[in-house]
Design a protein around this motif. Structure first.
Motif, PDB file in Angstrom:
ATOM      1  N   PHE A 113       0.854  -1.265  -0.041  1.00 36.56           N
ATOM      2  CA  PHE A 113      -0.068   0.043  -0.136  1.00 36.56           C
ATOM      3  C   PHE A 113       0.872   1.188  -0.166  1.00 36.56           C
ATOM      4  N   ALA A 114       1.897   1.366   1.011  1.00 37.28           N
ATOM      5  CA  ALA A 114       2.755   2.469   0.791  1.00 37.28           C
ATOM      6  C   ALA A 114       3.604   2.462  -0.396  1.00 37.28           C
ATOM      7  N   GLY A 115       3.978   1.553  -0.898  1.00 35.79           N
ATOM      8  CA  GLY A 115       4.752   1.788  -2.058  1.00 35.79           C
ATOM      9  C   GLY A 115       4.094   2.211  -3.220  1.00 35.79           C
ATOM     10  N   PHE A 116       2.963   1.548  -3.319  1.00 31.57           N
ATOM     11  CA  PHE A 116       1.987   1.693  -4.490  1.00 31.57           C
ATOM     12  C   PHE A 116       1.405   3.222  -4.373  1.00 31.57           C
ATOM     13  N   SER A 117       1.247   3.667  -3.386  1.00 35.97           N
ATOM     14  CA  SER A 117       0.743   5.095  -3.134  1.00 35.97           C
ATOM     15  C   SER A 117       1.867   6.120  -3.344  1.00 35.97           C
ATOM     16  N   GLY A 118       3.042   5.864  -2.753  1.00 37.19           N
ATOM     17  CA  GLY A 118       4.239   6.748  -2.738  1.00 37.19           C
ATOM     18  C   GLY A 118       3.668   7.972  -2.167  1.00 37.19           C
ATOM     19  N   GLY A 119       4.447   8.897  -2.389  1.00 36.56           N
ATOM     20  CA  GLY A 119       4.390  10.265  -1.631  1.00 36.56           C
ATOM     21  C   GLY A 119       3.951  10.487  -0.198  1.00 36.56           C
ATOM     22  N   ARG A 120       3.087  11.136   0.333  1.00 32.48           N
ATOM     23  CA  ARG A 120       2.813  11.545   1.687  1.00 32.48           C
ATOM     24  C   ARG A 120       2.380   9.988   2.605  1.00 32.48           C
ATOM     25  N   THR A 121       1.588   9.524   1.768  1.00 29.11           N
ATOM     26  CA  THR A 121       1.168   8.297   2.476  1.00 29.11           C
ATOM     27  C   THR A 121       2.179   7.287   2.649  1.00 29.11           C
ATOM     28  N   ASN A 122       3.002   6.992   1.778  1.00 30.63           N
ATOM     29  CA  ASN A 122       4.386   6.411   1.880  1.00 30.63           C
ATOM     30  C   ASN A 122       5.086   6.848   2.947  1.00 30.63           C
ATOM     31  N   MET A 123       5.291   8.317   3.071  1.00 26.61           N
ATOM     32  CA  MET A 123       6.098   8.809   4.201  1.00 26.61           C
ATOM     33  C   MET A 123       5.342   8.424   5.562  1.00 26.61           C
ATOM     34  N   ALA A 124       4.162   8.671   5.811  1.00 28.83           N
ATOM     35  CA  ALA A 124       3.411   8.463   6.861  1.00 28.83           C
ATOM     36  C   ALA A 124       3.593   7.042   7.427  1.00 28.83           C
ATOM     37  N   ILE A 125       3.327   5.954   6.510  1.00 29.07           N
ATOM     38  CA  ILE A 125       3.506   4.612   6.775  1.00 29.07           C
ATOM     39  C   ILE A 125       5.036   4.187   7.202  1.00 29.07           C
ATOM     40  N   MET A 126       5.860   4.570   6.544  1.00 27.43           N
ATOM     41  CA  MET A 126       7.111   4.049   6.813  1.00 27.43           C
ATOM     42  C   MET A 126       7.968   4.706   7.606  1.00 27.43           C
ATOM     43  N   ARG A 127       7.568   6.032   7.814  1.00 23.21           N
ATOM     44  CA  ARG A 127       8.256   6.625   9.138  1.00 23.21           C
ATOM     45  C   ARG A 127       7.584   6.050  10.390  1.00 23.21           C
ATOM     46  N   THR A 128       6.123   5.684  10.422  1.00 15.25           N
ATOM     47  CA  THR A 128       5.874   5.169  11.670  1.00 15.25           C
ATOM     48  C   THR A 128       6.367   3.692  11.970  1.00 15.25           C
ATOM     49  N   ILE A 129       6.622   2.939  10.829  1.00 14.52           N
ATOM     50  CA  ILE A 129       7.342   1.796  11.020  1.00 14.52           C
ATOM     51  C   ILE A 129       8.676   1.755  11.459  1.00 14.52           C
ATOM     52  N   ASP A 130       9.180   2.892  10.586  1.00 19.88           N
ATOM     53  CA  ASP A 130      10.662   3.150  11.319  1.00 19.88           C
ATOM     54  C   ASP A 130      10.966   3.347  12.723  1.00 19.88           C
ATOM     55  N   VAL A 131       9.836   3.926  13.536  1.00 19.90           N
ATOM     56  CA  VAL A 131       9.686   4.048  14.877  1.00 19.90           C
ATOM     57  C   VAL A 131      10.149   2.738  15.583  1.00 19.90           C
ATOM     58  N   PHE A 132       9.481   1.630  15.285  1.00 18.60           N
ATOM     59  CA  PHE A 132       9.571   0.192  15.800  1.00 18.60           C
ATOM     60  C   PHE A 132      10.935  -0.282  15.170  1.00 18.60           C
TER      61      PHE A 132
END
Lengths: 298, 348, 328
Positions: free
Chosen positions: A122-141
């Protein structure tokens, strides 16, 4: 159907030699030639079957204790792998222990595979801000070492098999999502995805037909490699008293309770560890074999 | 046809199949701590042209001239910043015009990289049948269409249909890509460097095939290439781009035999001669094409133009018709007697 | 005069776990000092492999090479260790399609050229830098002094190509190997680089083997042409011989299928089929399956080399039939 010309401009166009083979049948063929991977699969299959059919396979009762025959060595008549600190049959407990150990090792990875792939694609296909939001949240873990994260979540949720599965799932979602996201981003930029868009296909169709087929493979390989880590972490949680509780048979827990016997019967005490080691190394080698089998040179 | 209502011809043969009006597309380059826009690539900077029904329009230019961006704008894989596409009289993507989804049935594209443009996990037949399925054509019908198209591009359907892309050669894959583009029965096909990656002997086969298919299906082509020989061979009209703008457009023979823009002339004389006794002795222009990030003001070619004068550095030349041929347009101050260029009117 | 390069019966095979590729199957080629030979062929014809073999750049673990190669009196096959390093750069040097591969991205252009000079000629820092500057001037890089301190990524494609030529020629090699050096360039830049190479070749008096798939490019730079197909040279001769009077059906077909000049609307006389799979060396002529003149013997027996004119040879049994078809 119109007449089918096999020729154009007077020339025959030759087809490729050999039978038509799909990607996965090619992978399977290559995997079969990889001796290490085949041996690993056989070992894993044997252990898995033994665990599933434990009541039929195991010679005794995993819970029957006897203070009289504690810590017998390997090769004791009636107890081929000796007995543990409570006099229970080691072979029986190892076979039964495989049930919980494999379960708590594999299930979190399956869960994380589903959730992580979904998030990553989902993040990869959406790209842009959606990607940023999801991936940065995941980076926290990602910031926490996986062992600490597992212990912290398990500790917060409380001991128990279910909670340890939940905590391990949370641990494995970020790395899987990350791999899925990076593969999706790569695939999304290939011309065939553009060609599909130019055909008027919607996002859902493109993901289903063109993205998933190319993303699931690499993510699956990665996930099989995680099973070994998951097994070790699950055993680790039990060892710390955060997973399975006694008197259940589980390799990590057995390792813990036999700890005191390490000087009296070192070989017997090490057996659960050997099982964890064997299974995780087999998963790792199988994952390597799968990776190279899927790495089709084009 | 099930699930597909055909839109036939609307405006008659005189109406352009595709009219491009004031198309702009700039790409911001982001960087720095807060992802600010640090520069802008002016990939396509205000282009107008028509594609006539049944013709092949060649688009040539060097890297960075915006020809590939133009291709992607024409099939709307990219959205323009400004400007309009009018497909057979219908404005694309507007309320009372033609929806994007509808437009995509009529305008298809073939990409340069024959391998990257096929999904490695789909069989050839499935790849071709994908488009029709998306548009609601039934499974059997879509497969029949795929088989038929495979045959028409010269690949035996029984041999090639169940194959996967990696089992085919580059030329065969490009045939598949062409078949895939035709699966929706488009009227306009954009060929973006479609033969550039092929070996010469295979390129010739594919060029022949493209000619055959054009006649058979009554197609219109926009043929984008950096290879001037191939463009001359296949095109009816040619459009020359330089740094995001059109510098010259006209019938192929006039462009090649009587080019009006100094850039077109330079491009043509830069072609290797093919004659060992008359090898090129002097490079027509020096230097590399400037970067489209900060294109020069005025006429974008003035930094490399041997005829550049003051006016060229400040004023953007308009595309203007030649007094000799009304359909031959060039954007050069020298072609406009009133421009104030010292050599204005001498070279037309 | 003794030839600068003499290649005899060069054969190169690549082995992978899955298959073996017979990339070069008996190439003979000689080159006089100061001569430019264009090696023409399509992808997979073995032209680049021949070039890399001359510089011993092929991965040794997977490659089997046989035959004889001599450059400037040195037996290339026997070179190893420091002799090989000395040979690369000072006797033979190479330019590539992609200049970014020849340069290390973390050093400036000037440092890299100076480094090459110092390695081969024991020059001191100042002299080496002076040579680097001189080379950049020679390849007509504007404001060469400033460019000396530029990193490869800071230059445009054409400038990088010039810088790579400067690097390759810094140690005055006797032989320059050019592997499609202009293929990735724009038309207006390509012709500049071709002219530059032609000029430097005369100035330095070096031999050049120029590999390309583009006939026009080959004609612009070469004295002689050799056309490769499936790992063999099928025809060789002066550029004039090949363009005007190609004898072998493959170069003839290649010329007929190359679009040039005013031939609009005419159907291209394309060579049918595709190049052969090189998993095994064919018994006969490798082109036979695509050749309309081929007979049974073409398929079963390798054709002899036929001398057509001084220096013009073709490897074909059916030259008479080919010539007759052109007249008729």
């Amino acid at each position: 159907m119109t007449e089918i010309p096999g020729t154009i401009a007077g020339a025959t166009i030759e087809g490729p030699a050999g039978p038509a083979r799909g990607y996965w049948s090619n992978v399977l063929r290559r995997l079969r030639r990889d001796r290490v991977a085949v041996v690993c699969i056989v070992i894993l299959a044997l252990i898995l079957l033994a665990a599933i059919f434990a009541p039929l396979v195991a010679p005794g009762d995993p819970f029957r204790t006897s203070m009289l025959r504690r810590l017998r060595p390997i090769g004791t008549p009636g107890f081929p792998l000796g007995t543990d600190e409570l006099g229970r049959d080691m072979l029986t407990r190892l076979v039964f222990g495989g049930r919980l150990s494999l379960f708590t090792g594999i299930v979190p990875v399956i869960n994380a595979f589903v959730i992580g792939t979904f998030l990553g694609v989902f993040a990869g296909f959406s790209g842009g801000r959606t990607n940023m939001a999801i991936m940065r949240t995941i980076d926290v873990f990602y910031a926490f070492p996986s062992v600490l994260l597992a212990i912290a979540i398990s500790g917060a949720l409380g001991a128990g098999i279910f909670n340890s599965i939940v905590s391990l799932t949370i641990v494995f979602v970020p790395p899987i999502a990350r791999v899925a996201e990076s593969v999706t981003t790569q695939v999304r930029n290939l011309d065939f995805v553009d060609a599909a868009r130019a055909s008027g296909a919607g996002a859902f169709t493109i993901i289903r037909v063109h993205i998933l087929g190319n993303v699931l493979g690499p993510v699956f390989v990665y996930a099989t490699g995680l099973v070994s880590v998951s097994m070790i972490l699950a055993s680790g949680l039990s060892f710390l008293g955060l997973g399975t509780k006694p008197p259940e048979a589980e390799w990590g827990l057995m390792l813990n309770t036999l700890r005191t016997a390490i000087y009296a019967q070192p070989v017997v005490a090490a057996l659960p560890g050997a099982m964890i080691f064997t299974v995780s190394i087999c998963f790792n080698l199988f994952s390597d074999g799968l990776r190279s089998a899927m790495d089709v040179k084009l | 046809m099930s699930g597909q209502a055909e839109i036939g011809d609307i405006g008659g043969p005189a109406q352009p199949l595709l009219a491009v009006r004031g198309l702009y597309r700039h790409f911001p380059i982001r960087g720095g701590l807060f992802n600010r826009t640090t520069a802008v690539v002016q990939a396509v900077d205000g282009i107008d042209f028509d594609v006539h029904k049944g013709e092949t329009l060649g688009i040539v230019g060097e890297s960075g001239c915006g020809k590939s961006t133009t291709a992607r704008l024409l099939v709307r894989l990219l959205d323009p910043d400004r400007g309009e596409l009018v497909y057979d009289g219908l404005s694309v993507g507007t309320q009372d015009g033609l929806s994007l989804r509808e437009m995509r049935r009529h305008v298809q594209m073939v990409f340069q990289d024959s391998f990257a443009s096929l999904n490695p996990r789909l069989s050839i037949a499935d790849s071709i049948a994908f488009g029709p399925r998306v548009h609601g054509v039934g499974d059997g019908e879509a497969m029949a269409r795929a088989r038929d198209l495979l045959a028409r591009v010269g690949l035996a359907p029984d041999t090639f249909g169940p194959r996967y892309p990696h089992e085919l050669s580059g030329g065969q894959r490009q045939r598949v890509n062409i078949a895939r583009a035709l699966a929706l029965r488009p009227r306009l096909v954009i060929l973006d460097e479609a033969v550039s990656a092929l070996d010469k002997s295979v390129e010739a086969q594919v060029l022949n095939l493209l000619q055959d298919l054009k006649a058979e299906f009554g197609l219109t082509y926009v043929f984008i290439s950096h290879d001037l020989n191939v463009v001359r061979y296949i095109s009816d009209r040619v459009l020359v781009m330089y740094l995001g703008r059109i510098v010259e457009i006209g019938p192929v023979d006039r462009i090649y035999e009587a080019p009006r823009h100094p850039y077109t002339r330079a491009l043509l004389s830069a072609m290797p001669s093919m004659d060992p006794d008359r090898r090129t002795s002097e490079a027509p222009i020096s230097g590399d094409p400037p970067n489209p990030i900060n294109p020069p003001p005025g006429c974008r070619f003035h930094t490399r133009c041997p005829f550049a004068s003051e006016i060229c550095q400040t004023r953007v030349p308009e595309l203007a018709a030649s007094p000799l041929a009304g359909d031959h347009l060039a954007a050069c101050h020298m072609a406009d007697p009133s421009s104030g260029h010292p050599q204005a009117g001498t070279a037309v | 005069m003794t030839p600068l390069v003499r290649i005899e019966d060069l054969r190169v095979r690549f082995r992978t776990a899955e298959r073996t590729v017979h990339a070069v199957n008996g190439v003979d080629l000689s080159l006089m000092p100061g001569e430019v030979v264009g090696l023409l062929g399509e992808s997979g014809s073995g032209k680049s492999v021949t070039l890399k073999a001359l510089l011993r750049l092929l991965p040794e673990a997977r490659t089997t090479m046989s035959g004889r190669m001599a450059v400037a009196g040195q037996d290339v096959m026997a070179l190893g260790g420091s002799a090989l390093r000395a040979y690369r750069g000072s006797v033979v040097s190479m330019i590539f399609q992609e200049p970014m591969l020849a340069f290390d991205p973390v050093f400036t252009i000037g440092e890299q050229i100076a480094e090459a000079v110092r390695r081969h000629e024991n020059a001191d820092r100042t002299a080496a830098r002076a040579r680097a500057l001189e080379m950049l001037d020679r390849v007509r890089i504007p404001s060469a002094k400033r460019r000396l301190d530029a990193y490869p990524h800071e230059m445009s494609g054409g400038m990088r190509q010039r810088a790579m030529i400067a690097l390759a020629l810094a140690c005055r090699p006797k032989l320059l190997l050019a592997d499609e050096p202009t293929t990735a360039l724009d038309a207006t830049v390509q012709i500049q680089i071709l002219l530059l190479l032609r000029e430097l070749q005369k100035e330095f008096g070096m031999g050049v083997i120029f590999v390309t798939h583009d006939i026009g490019v080959a004609v612009e730079v070469s004295d002689r042409l050799a056309v490769m197909y499936a790992g063999r040279i099928v025809e060789r001769g002066s550029a004039r011989d090949l363009i005007r009077a190609a004898a072998h059906p493959y170069p003839r077909g290649l010329l007929a299928s190359t679009v040039h000049g005013a031939m609009r609307g005419r159907r291209l006389d394309a060579i049918p089929g595709a190049p052969p799979d090189l998993a095994k060396v064919p018994d006969g002529c490798a082109f036979a399956p695509r050749c309309r003149f081929a007979d049974a013997e073409c398929v079963s027996r390798r054709p002899d080399i036929v001398r057509i004119d001084a220096g013009h040879e073709a490897e074909c049994r059916r030259l008479d039939a080919v010539a007759a078809s052109a007249e008729g």
